[in-house]
Design an enzyme around this catalytic site. Structure first.
Site, PDB file in Angstrom:
ATOM      1  N   HIS A 168       0.856  -1.182   0.000  1.00 63.07           N
ATOM      2  CA  HIS A 168       0.000   0.000   0.000  1.00 63.07           C
ATOM      3  C   HIS A 168       0.895   1.236   0.000  1.00 63.07           C
ATOM      4  O   HIS A 168       1.426   1.645   1.036  1.00 63.07           O
ATOM      5  CB  HIS A 168      -0.898   0.018   1.247  1.00 63.07           C
ATOM      6  CG  HIS A 168      -1.932  -1.064   1.270  1.00 63.07           C
ATOM      7  ND1 HIS A 168      -2.910  -1.187   0.309  1.00 63.07           N
ATOM      8  CD2 HIS A 168      -2.143  -2.071   2.155  1.00 63.07           C
ATOM      9  CE1 HIS A 168      -3.680  -2.221   0.597  1.00 63.07           C
ATOM     10  NE2 HIS A 168      -3.231  -2.779   1.708  1.00 63.07           N
ATOM     11  N   VAL A 169       1.091   1.841  -1.141  1.00 65.62           N
ATOM     12  CA  VAL A 169       1.960   3.014  -1.234  1.00 65.62           C
ATOM     13  C   VAL A 169       1.553   3.808  -2.466  1.00 65.62           C
ATOM     14  O   VAL A 169       1.149   3.253  -3.490  1.00 65.62           O
ATOM     15  CB  VAL A 169       3.449   2.594  -1.318  1.00 65.62           C
ATOM     16  CG1 VAL A 169       3.744   1.814  -2.592  1.00 65.62           C
ATOM     17  CG2 VAL A 169       4.360   3.799  -1.201  1.00 65.62           C
TER      18      VAL A 169
END
Length: 350
Positions: A168-169
């Site tokens: 998640h980035v």
């Protein structure tokens, strides 16, 4: 009777080992004269004829080889022997690894958009196809400082290829820091459905553990945890009055500070990055079609993914979420439409 002329040394020829380089005088032993090409290498006419005959045989043999369509049996046996030899394996250079294209893929997964199902599938596929699946234990840090970006890009770029990195980035620009830009993939979903999924996830967790929600929201009061979503929307609770519909955009816009500000600039930059860096951006509501496209575009990563997804023996995650009654969660199932009926019209239209 005429006697043969005798020469010093008792021989009948003045040059028993061939004429000197300057040549012999005319009429003096010329019929036995040898031609000297080099001081240390002399050929007779018989030697010259033998070499030409050998060359002729070689040419005829080569012609016969091509006309007959194959090498002689002894050459095949020799080739097989050399092929089975381990000498080159032990002493020769290691064979170069042929990498598929693309061999660098990043899945910067958007939260509550089916990513957990995709990651589970990737774990199965990485064992099946032998690619390097690189995951991260960091789930709640999507915005990075410049130094954090450099460090993460360095760690990803040094991974063994072919690799697929997932976390998640928000979008990372590898080329900005001198790295090779990988191919990006991602999956998004209807923003309202994502809000519904996140609403129940914060309260009840998911299939990974019954107490998962207690870890994520330990300070949430019981009356708030069991608050009906219709009441949350109609009474303008903070959680429901600002549903964060802009949440998805920064995953494609990037790490620039303006990407966190809802507006035209962030949207246009996100669209530009999608066009230039993303091979595919799928829609969760059409997950099977997305998996089919991934299988076509990236077969060395996703070959057979659709059959694995449909395999009833691998539906533990789905069944666990359905049994918990918490909606789609992040398992890749199509979201339940029942909660949508209770949404206020102004919310659906916003």
């Amino acid at each position: 009777m005429k006697k043969k002329q005798q020469y010093p040394g008792g021989g009948a020829d003045a040059w028993p080992h061939g004429a000197p380089l300057g040549g012999a005088p005319a009429g003096l032993g010329s019929w036995k004269r040898r031609v000297s090409l080099l001081p240390f290498l002399r050929f007779s006419l018989r030697d010259y004829g033998f070499c030409m005959a050998t060359l002729l045989v070689f040419c005829l043999g080569s012609l016969f080889y091509q006309l007959s369509g194959g090498p002689p049996r002894f050459l095949l046996d020799l080739r097989q022997y050399l092929g089975n030899s381990t000498y080159l394996d032990d002493h020769g250079p290691p064979p170069s690894k042929v990498l598929p294209f693309p061999s660098q893929v990043v899945y910067n997964r958007v939260g509550k958009c089916g990513s957990r199902t995709v990651v589970l599938l990737l774990r199965i596929l990485s064992e099946k196809h032998g690619f390097n699946l690189v995951t991260s234990d960091i789930h709640n840090k999507t915005r990075l400082t410049k130094n954090e970006q450099m460090e993460l890009i360095k760690n990803i770029s040094t991974a063994e290829q072919p690799y697929l990195f997932t976390r998640h980035v928000h979008f990372l620009n590898f080329s900005r820091f001198g790295g090779d830009q990988p191919v990006y993939i991602n999956i998004i979903r209807d923003p309202v459905n994502r809000f519904l999924s996140n609403y129940f996830f914060r309260r009840f967790g998911d299939w990974r553990g019954e107490q998962n929600h207690m870890i994520r929201t330990p300070s949430m009061r019981q009356e708030e945890r069991y608050l009906d979503i219709n009441e949350c929307i109609l009474e303008n609770y903070p959680e429901c009055s600002n549903p964060r519909l802009f949440y998805i955009i920064p995953y494609f816009c990037g790490q620039h500070p303006r990407c966190r500000e809802p507006g035209e600039w962030a949207l246009e930059r996100a669209k530009l990055n999608v066009n230039e860096n993303f091979l595919l951006v799928g829609i969760l509501e059409e997950l099977e079609d997305v998996l089919l496209l991934l299988e076509r575009f990236l077969p060395h990563y996703f070959k057979g993914v659709l059959s694995i997804y449909k395999d009833p023996e691998r539906n533990t995650a789905r069944e666990g979420t359905e049994a918990a009654g918490v909606g789609e969660g992040e398992t890749g199932l199509l979201p339940s439409r029942e909660p949508n009926a209770g949404l206020h019209p102004r919310t659906l239209g916003s």
